[in-house]
Design a protein around this motif. Structure first.
Motif, PDB file in Angstrom:
ATOM      1  N   ARG A   1       0.801  -1.216   0.000  1.00 35.04           N
ATOM      2  CA  ARG A   1       0.000   0.000   0.000  1.00 35.04           C
ATOM      3  C   ARG A   1       0.834   1.267   0.000  1.00 35.04           C
ATOM      4  NH1 ARG A   1      -5.222  -0.571   0.413  1.00 35.04           N
ATOM      5  NH2 ARG A   1      -6.077  -2.594   0.993  1.00 35.04           N
ATOM      6  N   GLY A   2       2.144   1.137   0.156  1.00 33.90           N
ATOM      7  CA  GLY A   2       2.977   2.324   0.130  1.00 33.90           C
ATOM      8  C   GLY A   2       2.719   3.274   1.273  1.00 33.90           C
ATOM      9  N   GLY A   3       2.260   2.752   2.406  1.00 31.27           N
ATOM     10  CA  GLY A   3       2.043   3.614   3.567  1.00 31.27           C
ATOM     11  C   GLY A   3       0.803   4.481   3.463  1.00 31.27           C
ATOM     12  N   GLY A   4      -0.129   4.136   2.540  1.00 26.12           N
ATOM     13  CA  GLY A   4      -1.283   4.990   2.329  1.00 26.12           C
ATOM     14  C   GLY A   4      -2.588   4.401   2.806  1.00 26.12           C
ATOM     15  N   GLN A   5      -2.569   3.559   3.807  1.00 28.54           N
ATOM     16  CA  GLN A   5      -3.803   2.940   4.284  1.00 28.54           C
ATOM     17  C   GLN A   5      -4.696   3.969   4.959  1.00 28.54           C
ATOM     18  OE1 GLN A   5      -3.227   0.161   7.468  1.00 28.54           O
ATOM     19  NE2 GLN A   5      -1.362   1.151   8.154  1.00 28.54           N
ATOM     20  N   PRO A   6      -6.011   3.783   4.888  1.00 31.22           N
ATOM     21  CA  PRO A   6      -6.926   4.739   5.507  1.00 31.22           C
ATOM     22  C   PRO A   6      -6.782   4.779   7.023  1.00 31.22           C
ATOM     23  CG  PRO A   6      -8.060   3.339   3.916  1.00 31.22           C
ATOM     24  CD  PRO A   6      -6.709   2.735   4.138  1.00 31.22           C
ATOM     25  N   HIS A   7      -7.246   5.866   7.603  1.00 29.77           N
ATOM     26  CA  HIS A   7      -7.234   6.039   9.054  1.00 29.77           C
ATOM     27  C   HIS A   7      -8.116   4.967   9.692  1.00 29.77           C
ATOM     28  CE1 HIS A   7      -7.880   7.906  12.989  1.00 29.77           C
ATOM     29  NE2 HIS A   7      -6.907   8.744  12.699  1.00 29.77           N
ATOM     30  N   PRO A   8      -7.705   4.416  10.833  1.00 33.72           N
ATOM     31  CA  PRO A   8      -8.507   3.351  11.455  1.00 33.72           C
ATOM     32  C   PRO A   8      -9.771   3.857  12.122  1.00 33.72           C
ATOM     33  CG  PRO A   8      -6.695   3.944  12.893  1.00 33.72           C
ATOM     34  CD  PRO A   8      -6.485   4.709  11.605  1.00 33.72           C
ATOM     35  N   VAL A   9     -10.688   2.938  12.343  1.00 33.00           N
ATOM     36  CA  VAL A   9     -11.821   3.150  13.239  1.00 33.00           C
ATOM     37  C   VAL A   9     -11.331   2.910  14.651  1.00 33.00           C
ATOM     38  CG1 VAL A   9     -14.064   2.228  13.954  1.00 33.00           C
ATOM     39  CG2 VAL A   9     -13.537   2.513  11.518  1.00 33.00           C
TER      40      VAL A   9
ATOM     41  N   HIS B   1     -15.593   6.968  13.919  1.00 30.43           N
ATOM     42  CA  HIS B   1     -15.528   6.626  12.498  1.00 30.43           C
ATOM     43  C   HIS B   1     -14.942   7.798  11.710  1.00 30.43           C
ATOM     44  CE1 HIS B   1     -18.078   3.002  12.864  1.00 30.43           C
ATOM     45  NE2 HIS B   1     -18.763   3.704  13.758  1.00 30.43           N
ATOM     46  N   PRO B   2     -13.859   7.602  10.976  1.00 26.67           N
ATOM     47  CA  PRO B   2     -13.375   8.669  10.094  1.00 26.67           C
ATOM     48  C   PRO B   2     -14.360   8.881   8.954  1.00 26.67           C
ATOM     49  CG  PRO B   2     -12.113   6.652   9.754  1.00 26.67           C
ATOM     50  CD  PRO B   2     -12.993   6.405  10.931  1.00 26.67           C
ATOM     51  N   GLU B   3     -14.638  10.131   8.619  1.00 27.99           N
ATOM     52  CA  GLU B   3     -15.606  10.436   7.575  1.00 27.99           C
ATOM     53  C   GLU B   3     -15.009  10.303   6.175  1.00 27.99           C
ATOM     54  OE1 GLU B   3     -18.610  10.566   8.065  1.00 27.99           O
ATOM     55  OE2 GLU B   3     -19.280  11.935   9.627  1.00 27.99           O
ATOM     56  N   GLU B   4     -13.686  10.481   6.064  1.00 31.82           N
ATOM     57  CA  GLU B   4     -13.023  10.324   4.778  1.00 31.82           C
ATOM     58  C   GLU B   4     -12.107   9.110   4.830  1.00 31.82           C
ATOM     59  OE1 GLU B   4     -13.437  14.715   5.806  1.00 31.82           O
ATOM     60  OE2 GLU B   4     -12.154  13.157   6.620  1.00 31.82           O
TER      61      GLU B   4
ATOM     62  N   VAL C   1      -9.133   8.255   3.996  1.00 29.68           N
ATOM     63  CA  VAL C   1      -7.782   8.711   3.658  1.00 29.68           C
ATOM     64  C   VAL C   1      -6.909   8.501   4.892  1.00 29.68           C
ATOM     65  CG1 VAL C   1      -8.581  10.401   1.954  1.00 29.68           C
ATOM     66  CG2 VAL C   1      -8.356  11.078   4.358  1.00 29.68           C
ATOM     67  N   PRO C   2      -5.575   8.556   4.748  1.00 28.25           N
ATOM     68  CA  PRO C   2      -4.716   8.345   5.919  1.00 28.25           C
ATOM     69  C   PRO C   2      -4.944   9.356   7.033  1.00 28.25           C
ATOM     70  CG  PRO C   2      -3.458   8.076   3.898  1.00 28.25           C
ATOM     71  CD  PRO C   2      -4.791   8.604   3.489  1.00 28.25           C
ATOM     72  N   TRP C   3      -5.191  10.623   6.690  1.00 25.52           N
ATOM     73  CA  TRP C   3      -5.337  11.648   7.722  1.00 25.52           C
ATOM     74  C   TRP C   3      -6.577  12.491   7.462  1.00 25.52           C
ATOM     75  CZ3 TRP C   3      -2.572   9.946  11.369  1.00 25.52           C
ATOM     76  CH2 TRP C   3      -1.372   9.275  11.088  1.00 25.52           C
ATOM     77  N   PRO C   4      -7.752  11.956   7.793  1.00 24.46           N
ATOM     78  CA  PRO C   4      -9.005  12.695   7.568  1.00 24.46           C
ATOM     79  C   PRO C   4      -9.141  13.880   8.511  1.00 24.46           C
ATOM     80  CG  PRO C   4      -9.415  10.674   8.786  1.00 24.46           C
ATOM     81  CD  PRO C   4      -7.972  10.647   8.389  1.00 24.46           C
ATOM     82  N   ARG C   5     -10.053  14.752   8.168  1.00 25.62           N
ATOM     83  CA  ARG C   5     -10.304  15.935   8.995  1.00 25.62           C
ATOM     84  C   ARG C   5     -11.575  15.813   9.827  1.00 25.62           C
ATOM     85  NH1 ARG C   5      -8.638  21.362   5.569  1.00 25.62           N
ATOM     86  NH2 ARG C   5      -6.499  20.748   5.087  1.00 25.62           N
ATOM     87  N   HIS C   6     -12.457  14.910   9.438  1.00 27.74           N
ATOM     88  CA  HIS C   6     -13.752  14.814  10.112  1.00 27.74           C
ATOM     89  C   HIS C   6     -13.980  13.402  10.648  1.00 27.74           C
ATOM     90  CE1 HIS C   6     -14.735  18.736   8.409  1.00 27.74           C
ATOM     91  NE2 HIS C   6     -14.286  18.288   7.251  1.00 27.74           N
ATOM     92  N   PHE C   7     -14.463  13.336  11.895  1.00 35.37           N
ATOM     93  CA  PHE C   7     -14.725  12.060  12.557  1.00 35.37           C
ATOM     94  C   PHE C   7     -16.121  12.101  13.178  1.00 35.37           C
ATOM     95  CE2 PHE C   7     -10.211  12.879  12.629  1.00 35.37           C
ATOM     96  CZ  PHE C   7      -9.640  11.673  12.244  1.00 35.37           C
ATOM     97  N   ARG C   8     -16.800  10.967  13.128  1.00 30.74           N
ATOM     98  CA  ARG C   8     -18.131  10.826  13.718  1.00 30.74           C
ATOM     99  C   ARG C   8     -18.030   9.886  14.911  1.00 30.74           C
ATOM    100  NH1 ARG C   8     -21.770   6.870  12.270  1.00 30.74           N
ATOM    101  NH2 ARG C   8     -20.410   6.435  10.466  1.00 30.74           N
ATOM    102  N   VAL C   9     -18.537  10.333  16.059  1.00 30.02           N
ATOM    103  CA  VAL C   9     -18.464   9.538  17.289  1.00 30.02           C
ATOM    104  C   VAL C   9     -19.872   9.078  17.659  1.00 30.02           C
ATOM    105  CG1 VAL C   9     -17.650   9.450  19.672  1.00 30.02           C
ATOM    106  CG2 VAL C   9     -16.547  11.010  18.044  1.00 30.02           C
ATOM    107  N   VAL C  10     -20.031   7.765  17.842  1.00 33.27           N
ATOM    108  CA  VAL C  10     -21.338   7.205  18.206  1.00 33.27           C
ATOM    109  C   VAL C  10     -21.198   6.384  19.488  1.00 33.27           C
ATOM    110  CG1 VAL C  10     -22.142   7.143  15.816  1.00 33.27           C
ATOM    111  CG2 VAL C  10     -20.974   5.152  16.769  1.00 33.27           C
ATOM    112  N   ASP C  11     -22.317   6.163  20.175  1.00 38.93           N
ATOM    113  CA  ASP C  11     -22.287   5.391  21.404  1.00 38.93           C
ATOM    114  C   ASP C  11     -22.422   3.902  21.096  1.00 38.93           C
ATOM    115  OD1 ASP C  11     -24.966   4.931  20.878  1.00 38.93           O
ATOM    116  OD2 ASP C  11     -25.716   6.123  22.545  1.00 38.93           O
ATOM    117  N   GLU C  12     -22.647   3.099  22.144  1.00 32.95           N
ATOM    118  CA  GLU C  12     -22.694   1.650  21.974  1.00 32.95           C
ATOM    119  C   GLU C  12     -23.903   1.194  21.156  1.00 32.95           C
ATOM    120  OE1 GLU C  12     -25.168   2.613  25.534  1.00 32.95           O
ATOM    121  OE2 GLU C  12     -23.261   3.289  24.663  1.00 32.95           O
TER     122      GLU C  12
END
Length: 246
Positions: free
Chosen positions: A78-86, A101-104, A106-117
């Motif tokens: 992958r050349g070091g380009g794996q998406p950002h983890p959950v 959850h990363p919204e994009e 990509v390796p370094w997204p700008r937006h994240f969504r946080v949900v409960d259990e």
């Protein structure tokens, strides 16, 4: 009342490479209880849904330790380009607390969504990287409609001291480098220097909701101003960024 905690990596797998590994864990430890105390929460890194690694599906890797060979193979493919983890947060009893959850994809997204259990929204976290003349910024927008919590890296005073002291540090660094070259590496004394890394998350009109110390590298959280699950999620994202990106 503010409470303190640290975020530590569990095991040594994540220290061997700049890339993260599926199944890697962070531990959120309450301050002043020792390393043997039960963590307040665990943060497990998972691949985005439907994403497969070089060694197989994420679900299979998440259930067992990841070897260095698998990480190296993933980097090669992958050349070091794996998406950002959950980021999956669980409590001391193993029960789910929240998921980030990363919204994009990509390796370094700008937006994240946080949900409960139960997959209900807890909030959103936005990361604005540093640019010339602009500090790195984290913004937490709680889902309950309360005012956002904004964190900026370094204080104005800290950046001013950094700018004023930089020329002196540069002269010392060049002197150390010259000494190393003249002695063919037998004398290698390098001065460590870095930009301000502390972050203070504030809610306008209410004060500090969360803070990260530059020297002590721990977090202080006021649960009256920020849900603990959002605080842990933000701290885990910040720690991941420092460990694997910054």
């Amino acid at each position: 009342m503010a409470t303190g905690f640290t975020v530590d990596i569990a095991g040594a797998d994540g220290m061997r490479t700049a890339e993260w590994t599926v199944g890697e864990e962070f531990l959120i430890r309450p301050n002043q209880r020792g390393e043997d105390a039960e963590p307040a929460a665990r943060v497990r890194l998972l691949a985005p849904e439907g994403h497969e690694t070089a060694a197989g599906p994420a679900s299979a890797l998440a259930s067992r330790p990841v070897t260095v060979a698998e990480v190296e193979e993933r980097l090669r493919l992958r050349g070091g380009g794996q998406p950002h983890p959950v980021l999956a947060l669980t409590g001391p009893d193993g029960a789910a607390l929240a998921t980030v959850h990363p919204e994009e994809r990509v390796p370094w997204p700008r937006h994240f969504r946080v949900v409960d259990e139960r997959d209900r929204p807890l909030g959103e976290i936005t990361h604005e990287p540093a640019r010339f003349g602009r500090r790195c910024t984290w913004v937490i927008d709680p889902a309950d409609g309360s005012p956002p919590v904004v964190g900026r890296r370094g204080s104005v005073g800290g950046w001013l001291v950094f700018a004023l002291a930089f020329p002196l540090w540069l002269v010392i660094f060049l002197g150390c480098l010259l000494l190393t070259l003249l002695t063919f590496g037998q004398v290698a004394e390098m001065v460590v220097w870095g930009y301000p890394r502390s972050v203070v998350w504030r809610r306008r009109g209410a004060g500090r909701a969360l803070s990260f110390g530059h020297l002590r590298t721990d977090y202080h959280h006021d649960p009256r101003l920020l849900d603990s699950r959002l605080a842990y999620a933000q701290a885990a994202l910040h720690y991941f960024d420092v460990m694997h990106h910054d």
